[in-house]
Design an enzyme around this catalytic site. Structure first.
Site, PDB file in Angstrom:
ATOM      1  N   HIS A 226      -2.894  -2.924   0.022  1.00  0.00           N
ATOM      2  CA  HIS A 226      -1.665  -2.162   0.239  1.00  0.00           C
ATOM      3  C   HIS A 226      -1.397  -1.998   1.736  1.00  0.00           C
ATOM      4  O   HIS A 226      -2.259  -2.256   2.578  1.00  0.00           O
ATOM      5  CB  HIS A 226      -1.739  -0.784  -0.433  1.00  0.00           C
ATOM      6  CG  HIS A 226      -2.805   0.105   0.134  1.00  0.00           C
ATOM      7  ND1 HIS A 226      -4.126   0.011  -0.226  1.00  0.00           N
ATOM      8  CD2 HIS A 226      -2.736   1.106   1.050  1.00  0.00           C
ATOM      9  CE1 HIS A 226      -4.835   0.907   0.431  1.00  0.00           C
ATOM     10  NE2 HIS A 226      -4.022   1.583   1.220  1.00  0.00           N
ATOM     11  N   ASP A 228      -0.035   0.972   4.318  1.00  0.00           N
ATOM     12  CA  ASP A 228       0.145   2.428   4.340  1.00  0.00           C
ATOM     13  C   ASP A 228       1.589   2.836   4.613  1.00  0.00           C
ATOM     14  O   ASP A 228       2.098   3.787   4.009  1.00  0.00           O
ATOM     15  CB  ASP A 228      -0.779   3.056   5.390  1.00  0.00           C
ATOM     16  CG  ASP A 228      -2.236   3.028   4.956  1.00  0.00           C
ATOM     17  OD1 ASP A 228      -2.497   2.785   3.761  1.00  0.00           O
ATOM     18  OD2 ASP A 228      -3.119   3.252   5.811  1.00  0.00           O
ATOM     19  N   HIS A 284      -4.443  -4.083   3.943  1.00  0.00           N
ATOM     20  CA  HIS A 284      -5.881  -3.878   3.769  1.00  0.00           C
ATOM     21  C   HIS A 284      -6.226  -3.459   2.354  1.00  0.00           C
ATOM     22  O   HIS A 284      -5.361  -3.129   1.543  1.00  0.00           O
ATOM     23  CB  HIS A 284      -6.389  -2.818   4.756  1.00  0.00           C
ATOM     24  CG  HIS A 284      -5.745  -1.473   4.547  1.00  0.00           C
ATOM     25  ND1 HIS A 284      -4.550  -1.126   5.144  1.00  0.00           N
ATOM     26  CD2 HIS A 284      -6.105  -0.390   3.802  1.00  0.00           C
ATOM     27  CE1 HIS A 284      -4.212   0.104   4.789  1.00  0.00           C
ATOM     28  NE2 HIS A 284      -5.147   0.575   3.967  1.00  0.00           N
ATOM     29  N   ARG A 294     -19.836   6.550  -1.831  1.00  0.00           N
ATOM     30  CA  ARG A 294     -19.201   6.345  -0.523  1.00  0.00           C
ATOM     31  C   ARG A 294     -18.303   7.537  -0.216  1.00  0.00           C
ATOM     32  O   ARG A 294     -17.390   7.852  -0.984  1.00  0.00           O
ATOM     33  CB  ARG A 294     -18.379   5.055  -0.564  1.00  0.00           C
ATOM     34  CG  ARG A 294     -17.561   4.708   0.684  1.00  0.00           C
ATOM     35  CD  ARG A 294     -16.644   3.553   0.304  1.00  0.00           C
ATOM     36  NE  ARG A 294     -15.958   2.910   1.395  1.00  0.00           N
ATOM     37  CZ  ARG A 294     -14.755   3.276   1.854  1.00  0.00           C
ATOM     38  NH1 ARG A 294     -14.128   4.331   1.327  1.00  0.00           N
ATOM     39  NH2 ARG A 294     -14.180   2.580   2.826  1.00  0.00           N
TER      40      ARG A 294
END
Length: 315
Positions: A226, A228, A284, A294
């Site tokens: 996507h 941002d 990204h 994570r």
């Protein structure tokens, strides 16, 4: 009467042939069994090799599309910046002179936030996320809006838990959050040659906790590529502060800048700040987390004061 002479006992006719047939039959039976055992050994070896390969693959989180690692977990980077041509995404929004990106790119640094600070702010995330958590693999905590993943939905933790929040977070927690936001803001301003006073924190700015649990809703599918600026509109500069270590706390989960023919990847490291302009020049995605957990915090900035948000406060 003459004595009868007895010869050696007569062997029944065909008995040696029968024995030969039995011996041959035994050999024939033995051959398939030996062949079977050989194939079983080959299959077992193959399965074992495949299992080891899968484990190694999982442990390093290999991604076929990734051609270059620009920031390895084991490195301590004072600063690394890669400039890229700006996309036209910013032209569709109001421009703010001296702030809207004219210099675009991406940077990584390990000296702005200490590992101790990263551990402290991770504890804030853990405290907040302990109040809920997604049924799928991705949970978020937004201290600004109060959004918290609970099951397949979101709740406002300030309304949902009320005064109990005072027993979960402290003023020191929120002060640390503000200090870290300010450090990241100054880092971005310096890297792109703009005034930090022209940057405004924008939404969504949030903690994320990702594990290998299967996605239950679209909100859990964090791995899609996507942009941002396209997804959120208000974003002009995006940053991520990593709060856990790749290959120590989790496998997979690397950050991938997608470029034609040569993707670039950042390996998370506690205290590492990755930042970039938010347009299509920085398409990204995040690799799927294969094991472990994570933690990170996304801190986003806008040039438009109308889209700015205040730092969270404990009331």
């Amino acid at each position: 009467m003459a004595p009868q002479r007895r010869g050696p006992p007569r062997i029944p006719e065909g008995s040696s042939a029968a024995e030969r047939r039995r011996a041959t039959s035994t050999k024939k039976d033995r051959l398939p069994r030996e062949a079977q055992r050989t194939w079983l050994r080959i299959v077992a070896f193959g399965v074992g090799l495949a299992l080891v390969t899968c484990l190694l693959w999982s442990s390093v989180g290999i991604d076929d599309d990734v051609a270059e690692v620009v920031a390895r977990r084991g490195e301590v980077l004072e600063g690394r910046f890669i400039e890229v041509p700006c996309s036209e995404d910013y032209d569709g929004h109001r421009r703010f002179e001296g702030c809207t990106p004219r210099k675009c790119g991406r940077g990584v640094t390990d000296i702005v936030i200490t590992r101790e600070e990263a551990e402290q702010i991770r504890r804030i995330a853990e405290k907040g996320l302990s109040l809920g958590g997604s049924d799928g693999g991705a949970s978020i905590l937004d201290l600004h809006s109060g959004a918290l993943s609970v099951g397949k939905h979101f709740v406002n933790l300030y309304r949902y838990f009320g005064d109990k929040i005072q027993n979960i977070f402290s003023e020191e927690d929120f002060q640390l959050y503000r200090d870290i936001r300010q450090k990241v803001q100054l880092t971005i301003a310096e890297a792109f040659g703009i005034s930090a006073s022209l940057l405004y924190l924008t939404k969504p700015t949030f903690f994320s906790r990702i594990n290998s649990t299967e996605a239950r809703t679209a909100h859990d599918e964090y791995w899609h590529a996507h942009v941002d600026k396209v997804t959120y509109g208000s974003f002009d500069y995006t940053s991520l502060l990593y709060l856990s270590d790749y290959l120590e706390d989790f496998g997979g989960g690397r950050f991938v800048f997608m470029e034609e023919g040569s993707n670039k990847t950042v390996e998370p490291r506690a205290g590492r700040v990755s930042f970039f302009t938010s347009g299509s020049e920085n398409l990204h995605r995040v690799e799927k987390v294969l094991w472990g957990t994570r933690y990170a915090i996304t801190i986003a900035f806008t040039c438009n004061p109308d889209h700015g948000i205040e730092d969270p406060v404990l009331t």
